[in-house]
Design an enzyme around this catalytic site. Structure first.
Site, PDB file in Angstrom:
ATOM      1  N   THR A 111       0.907  -1.239   0.013  1.00 40.78           N
ATOM      2  CA  THR A 111      -0.098  -0.066  -0.120  1.00 40.78           C
ATOM      3  C   THR A 111       0.814   1.364  -0.218  1.00 40.78           C
ATOM      4  O   THR A 111       2.008   1.402   0.324  1.00 40.78           O
ATOM      5  CB  THR A 111      -0.878   0.183   1.464  1.00 40.78           C
ATOM      6  OG1 THR A 111       0.037   0.114   2.590  1.00 40.78           O
ATOM      7  CG2 THR A 111      -1.633  -1.232   1.503  1.00 40.78           C
ATOM      8  N   ASP A 112       0.359   2.349  -0.487  1.00 38.79           N
ATOM      9  CA  ASP A 112       0.949   3.547  -0.252  1.00 38.79           C
ATOM     10  C   ASP A 112       0.774   3.802   1.395  1.00 38.79           C
ATOM     11  O   ASP A 112       0.037   3.218   2.163  1.00 38.79           O
ATOM     12  CB  ASP A 112       0.340   4.690  -1.082  1.00 38.79           C
ATOM     13  CG  ASP A 112       1.029   5.898  -1.175  1.00 38.79           C
ATOM     14  OD1 ASP A 112       1.970   5.973  -0.328  1.00 38.79           O
ATOM     15  OD2 ASP A 112       0.944   6.686  -2.112  1.00 38.79           O
TER      16      ASP A 112
END
Length: 556
Positions: A224-225
Site C-alpha cells: 500500500t501507499d
C-alpha cells in the site's frame, strides 16, 4: 511458510513498528531517515522489506539529490537514467535499504498536478522506457518498486477521488508504462490512494489481480501507499494486496480475529507472505560486492547529478542581440552579471514531501554563477527593491533572472485527507469518528490558509511578482536570461517574447547551481527537450479539478 508460526505469517503482512511508536519516530526524526522495515523474522534470517523512498535519490540518510524525474525525463536519455539508477541503488544498499520505492511513472495528465516533478512526462512509451531504465540500474543493488498504481494524477483529491476509465484508455494510455517497468524486473508495486472505477486502488481486484497478476504475470508483491492506502484490511488480502505500509495498523488489529472467524483464509495469508519472502530471497541470492560506506553523495555521484541536470535543461529561447545569440555567455568578456530573483540564492531542489532527499550540501543558482564567473562582479538582488534590481541589471553586461516555484507552490500535500481515511488509519482512540472529523477539518482549514506546503498548482503562470520582475529586468538590460525553476510546464505568454533567452532548469538537484552555470557559459550543452506539451493558454488542456470527488479519464 511451514517454518513460520501463525503469528509470524501475519507479521509478514505489515510494517514492523507499532503505529504510535512509528509515528513518534517519524515526527521526531523526519520521514524515512532510516529504512522502514516490514516483515523481518530474525529467527529464520528473513531481513524483511527495508524501504527507502525516492525518486530524486535515496531518502534514507544523507544522499545524492539528483534532478527531479521530470528533468531527467526531459533528457530522453535512458542510458543516463540507468546510470542514475545504479548510483541510487548503491546508495540505498550502503545505507541499509533493500528496496527503492522511487520508480514513479504516473502519467502527467495535466501540468498543474502537484507531483508532476516526480514523473517523466505525459507519454506512456516515454514513461515506460525511462522507468524501465531506472529499474534496471536500481536492481543491481536493491529491489525496485514502481508506483503509484494506478491513475494517480491529482494531488489535492488523491485520498477521495474516484477515477472512471474505460478498458481502452486504461490499457492504451494509463497502464502500459507500469507493465514496461514490471517487464524490466520490478519486484514490487505500490498501489495508489485513489479509487478506480468505484474501488479503492489498494484493494482493487481488477488492478491487483486480474490485470497485474493474471494478465501480466507479475510474480512480485504489492504494498500500500503509506498510512492511508488501505480501507479494508480483510477484503484487501483476497483482492491482491500483500503488504500494509508502513506500520502495524489495520491488519494487525483485524486479521487475527478475521482468521479465527473464517473471514480470511490461511491460504490468502500464506500466498501474500510467500510473495513478499520470495522476492527477498531472490534478491538475496544474487551475490553483490561490498560497498564503501562513503558511496552516498560521493564525488562521482555528485558529478553525475550535475551532468544529468544540464542534460535535462531545455533551452526554450536564445535570440540574437546585436547579431549574436545571448547564450552562451563568454566568461572572458563578461565582466559583470546581475543575478535577480528571490529564488537565486535558495537551495531549491523540489518537493518537501516523501520524495525529499537530504543532500550534504546544495549549490544554489547564485553560488554556481559566482563560481563560474569568479573574475566577474556578480551582484544579487531578490527583487524586493525594484529600482535597485533595475539599476543593477542596467549596469551589468548581462542579467540572469531566477524565477519559478518552490515546495510551497507544488508538491505532495495531505490537505485532502478525509475523515474516513483518518479513521481507517489510526488505532483507538484516534479512529473515533468525532476525532477523525475534527482532524480532517483542521487539515482543511490549514490548507485553505496555505499553511500546508505543496498540492496542485493554482496557476500555470509564474507568480505575478516574478512576471513583473522579468519585465523590469528585460527593460533594463537587453541581454537578459530567464532561468525557470519548476516541476512541469509554465505558461509564459505575458513575457516570453520580451526576453531573448529562456532556460527551463526544472528542480535541478544538489548540483543544480553548477549545472545552470555550465549551460550559461557553454561548458555543457542544454540537452533537454520538453517531455510534455506546453500550452499558450491553460484552456487548451484537459479538464482539471484538484478537488474533484470523481472524474473520467479519456484517451487524451
Amino acid at each position: 511458510m511451514s517454518g513460520l508460526s501463525e503469528d509470524e505469517r501475519l507479521w509478514l503482512l505489515d510494517g514492523d513498528q507499532s503505529f504510535w511508536r512509528g509515528m513518534w519516530r517519524m515526527v521526531a526524526r523526519g520521514y524515512n531517515r532510516v529504512p522502514v522495515v516490514a516483515g523481518a523474522v530474525p529467527r529464520l534470517g528473513i531481513p524483511g522489506v527495508r524501504f527507502t523512498d525516492g525518486p530524486r535519490g535515496v531518502v534514507v540518510g544523507t544522499s545524492t539529490c539528483f534532478p527531479v524525474a521530470m528533468c531527467r525525463g526531459a533528457s530522453w536519455d535512458p542510458a543516463m537514467e540507468e546510470e542514475i539508477g545504479r548510483a541510487i541503488g548503491a546508495e540505498a544498499r550502503a545505507q541499509g535499504a533493500n528496496l527503492f520505492a522511487g520508480v514513479c511513472v504516473n502519467l502527467l495528465r495535466h501540468p498543474a498536478w502537484g507531483r508532476a516533478q516526480e514523473t517523466y512526462g505525459e507519454d506512456p512509451v516515454h514513461l515506460g522506457v525511462m522507468g524501465a531504465a531506472l529499474t534496471r540500474g536500481v536492481r543491481q543493488h536493491v529491489m525496485a518498486c514502481v508506483k503509484h498504481y494506478a491513475l494517480n494524477s491529482i494531488e489535492n483529491a488523491r485520498f477521495t477521488v474516484d477515477v472512471t476509465v474505460d478498458d481502452e484508455a486504461l490499457h492504451e494510455v494509463y497502464l502500459p508504462h507500469f507493465k514496461a517497468v514490471i517487464d524490466a524486473g520490478a519486484e514490487a508495486v505500490m498501489s495508489a490512494y485513489n479509487s478506480v472505477n468505484g474501488h479503492w486502488a489498494g484493494q482493487n481486484h481488477a488492478l491487483l489481480t486480474a490485470i497485474l497478476r493474471q494478465e501480466w504475470g507479475f510474480a512480485g508483491f504489492v504494498m500500500t501507499d503509506f498510512l492511508w492506502g488501505l480501507r479494508d484490511p480483510v477484503g484487501s488480502l483476497a483482492a491482491g494486496q500483500d503488504l500494509e505500509m508502513p506500520f502495524r495498523q489495520q491488519r494487525a488489529r483485524h486479521l487475527p480475529a478475521a482468521l479465527r472467524s473464517g473471514q480470511v483464509a490461511m491460504a490468502d495469508v500464506e500466498r501474500a507472505g510467500t510473495r513478499i519472502v520470495a522476492a527477498q530471497l531472490a534478491h538475496a541470492a544474487t551475490p553483490r560486492p561490498p560497498l564503501a560506506a562513503d558511496v552516498a553523495a560521493c564525488p562521482q555521484h555528485r558529478a553525475l547529478a550535475r551532468r544529468a541536470a544540464a542534460r535535462g535543461m531545455v533551452l526554450l529561447r536564445n535570440e540574437p542581440i546585436e547579431g549574436q545569440a545571448v547564450l552562451p555567455l563568454d566568461k572572458a568578456s563578461v565582466r559583470s552579471i546581475a543575478v535577480v530573483g528571490r529564488l537565486a540564492g535558495k537551495p531549491n531542489i523540489g518537493d518537501k514531501g516523501s520524495s525529499a532527499v537530504r543532500p550534504p550540501v546544495t549549490v544554489s543558482a547564485l553560488a554556481g554563477i559566482r563560481s563560474a564567473f569568479s573574475t566577474a562582479r556578480v551582484t544579487h538582488h531578490d527583487g524586493a527593491d525594484r529600482p535597485a534590481a533595475a539599476r543593477a541589471a542596467r549596469e551589468a553586461d548581462a542579467a540572469v533572472v531566477i524565477a519559478g516555484y518552490t515546495a510551497w507552490d507544488e508538491g505532495e500535500n495531505i490537505a485532502g485527507l478525509d475523515a474516513a481515511a483518518i479513521s481507517a488509519m489510526a488505532p483507538p482512540p484516534l479512529n473515533h469518528p468525532l476525532l477523525a472529523r475534527t482532524w480532517a477539518s483542521l487539515v482543511a482549514v490549514a490548507a485553505s490558509r496555505r499553511l500546508i506546503p505543496g498540492g496542485d498548482r493554482r496557476s500555470l503562470r509564474l507568480h505575478t511578482r516574478d512576471e513583473n520582475l522579468i519585465q523590469l529586468v528585460a527593460d533594463a538590460n537587453p541581454r537578459t536570461v530567464v532561468v525557470v525553476i519548476t516541476g512541469s510546464a509554465v505558461v509564459m505568454e505575458t513575457w516570453r517574447k520580451h526576453v531573448p533567452a529562456i532556460l527551463m532548469a526544472w528542480y535541478p538537484g544538489m548540483e543544480g547551481g553548477h549545472a545552470i552555470a555550465d549551460v550559461l557559459t557553454g561548458a555543457a550543452e542544454p540537452g533537454g527537450r520538453m517531455p510534455m506539451a506546453t500550452p499558450t493558454d491553460g484552456g487548451h488542456l484537459p479538464f482539471f479539478d484538484p478537488r474533484a470527488p470523481n472524474i473520467t479519464y479519456h484517451r487524451w
